[in-house]
Design a protein around this motif. Structure first.
Motif, mmCIF file in Angstrom:
data_model
loop_
_atom_site.group_PDB
_atom_site.id
_atom_site.type_symbol
_atom_site.label_atom_id
_atom_site.label_comp_id
_atom_site.label_asym_id
_atom_site.label_seq_id
_atom_site.Cartn_x
_atom_site.Cartn_y
_atom_site.Cartn_z
ATOM 1 N N THR A 218 20.374 -16.523 52.078
ATOM 2 C CA THR A 218 19.982 -16.650 50.681
ATOM 3 C C THR A 218 19.331 -18.008 50.501
ATOM 4 O O THR A 218 19.892 -19.033 50.910
ATOM 5 N N GLN B 165 26.478 -7.301 59.865
ATOM 6 C CA GLN B 165 25.474 -7.540 58.837
ATOM 7 C C GLN B 165 25.292 -9.040 58.699
ATOM 8 O O GLN B 165 26.263 -9.798 58.659
ATOM 9 N N THR B 166 24.058 -9.476 58.638
ATOM 10 C CA THR B 166 23.749 -10.892 58.462
ATOM 11 C C THR B 166 22.793 -11.039 57.296
ATOM 12 O O THR B 166 21.986 -10.152 57.028
ATOM 13 N N TRP B 167 22.868 -12.147 56.595
ATOM 14 C CA TRP B 167 21.947 -12.389 55.493
ATOM 15 C C TRP B 167 21.776 -13.876 55.282
ATOM 16 O O TRP B 167 22.613 -14.683 55.678
ATOM 17 N N ILE C 28 24.090 -18.740 54.621
ATOM 18 C CA ILE C 28 24.031 -17.682 55.628
ATOM 19 C C ILE C 28 25.393 -17.005 55.638
ATOM 20 O O ILE C 28 26.422 -17.678 55.568
ATOM 21 N N LEU D 99 16.746 -15.016 60.867
ATOM 22 C CA LEU D 99 17.199 -15.457 59.547
ATOM 23 C C LEU D 99 16.599 -16.797 59.148
ATOM 24 O O LEU D 99 16.043 -16.933 58.061
ATOM 25 N N ARG E 201 16.817 -15.513 46.363
ATOM 26 C CA ARG E 201 16.527 -14.244 47.036
ATOM 27 C C ARG E 201 17.219 -14.200 48.392
ATOM 28 O O ARG E 201 17.442 -15.217 49.021
ATOM 29 N N THR E 202 17.517 -12.991 48.835
ATOM 30 C CA THR E 202 18.269 -12.791 50.069
ATOM 31 C C THR E 202 17.483 -11.915 51.028
ATOM 32 O O THR E 202 16.798 -10.983 50.615
ATOM 33 N N TRP E 203 17.601 -12.220 52.320
ATOM 34 C CA TRP E 203 17.008 -11.414 53.383
ATOM 35 C C TRP E 203 18.137 -10.973 54.298
ATOM 36 O O TRP E 203 18.960 -11.780 54.728
ATOM 37 N N HIS E 204 18.207 -9.679 54.601
ATOM 38 C CA HIS E 204 19.283 -9.106 55.419
ATOM 39 C C HIS E 204 18.743 -8.642 56.765
ATOM 40 O O HIS E 204 17.623 -8.153 56.853
ATOM 41 N N THR E 205 19.579 -8.749 57.780
ATOM 42 C CA THR E 205 19.318 -8.120 59.067
ATOM 43 C C THR E 205 20.647 -7.585 59.599
ATOM 44 O O THR E 205 21.704 -7.968 59.124
ATOM 45 N N LYS F 148 8.676 -15.757 54.370
ATOM 46 C CA LYS F 148 9.443 -14.563 54.009
ATOM 47 C C LYS F 148 8.911 -13.337 54.718
ATOM 48 O O LYS F 148 7.712 -13.100 54.782
#
Length: 175
Positions: free
Chosen positions: A84, A80-82, A68, A141, A115-119, A148
């Motif tokens: 992986t 920004q947060t993400w 994270i 997150l 893979r990464t997810w951003h918020t 996903k």
């Protein structure tokens, strides 16, 4: 030998500096506390890593390889947060065909390895920045690892917009 400066020639002038128009709003900058003070505390097996810029970035690592990251964007208008996903998916257990199909479906629904997810958390609209950041990490997150996200759902339209107008019909008056 060096090249002659192009501005030394007669008749050439440098381009004027562009100024912001008088009607432009001032550039905003939000006063945000250092990220190491507002970053959420996550329960084990998550552990917070040291970063080179703890006042602007934070990083967490999970023993399964998930990561994270948090970063305050320039002018402090957003964080920004993400997340992986780690390198491995849970193994498919030995069992019946139905159990294996369910395990495969669960793996397919996960955020895939690497893979990464951003918020993003906008700091301008947040009243309790530390609480909002913690909620974003825990509610948006972390669930992305097992389910996903397909995108951000659109808010419902205001009442009456885009919906058919229904006129109530009274009993006994239908033809």
């Amino acid at each position: 030998m060096t090249e002659p400066d192009t501005f030394d020639r007669p008749g050439t002038t440098p381009a004027p500096r562009r100024r912001r128009p008088a009607f432009a709003a001032p550039r905003d900058e939000i006063d945000v506390p250092p990220l190491d003070q507002i970053a959420p505390d996550l329960e084990p097996p998550w552990h917070k890593e040291d970063t080179d810029t703890p006042h602007r970035t934070a990083a967490y690592r999970h023993r399964d390889g998930h990561r994270i990251g948090l970063r305050i964007q320039p002018r402090s208008l957003a964080i920004q947060t993400w997340i992986t996903a780690g390198p491995d998916l849970p193994p498919i257990p030995d069992g019946t065909a139905i159990e294996q199909a369910e395990a495969q479906a669960a793996n397919d629904a996960r955020l895939q390895p690497g893979r990464t997810w951003h918020t993003v958390l906008t700091t301008r609209t947040s009243k309790a920045l530390a609480a909002d950041l913690g909620a974003l990490v825990r509610e948006r997150l972390l669930p992305a690892l097992t389910n996903k996200p397909r995108g951000i759902p659109a808010p419902p339209p205001p009442e009456g917009i885009g919906q058919p107008t229904l006129t109530p019909q009274k009993e006994g008056t239908q033809k």
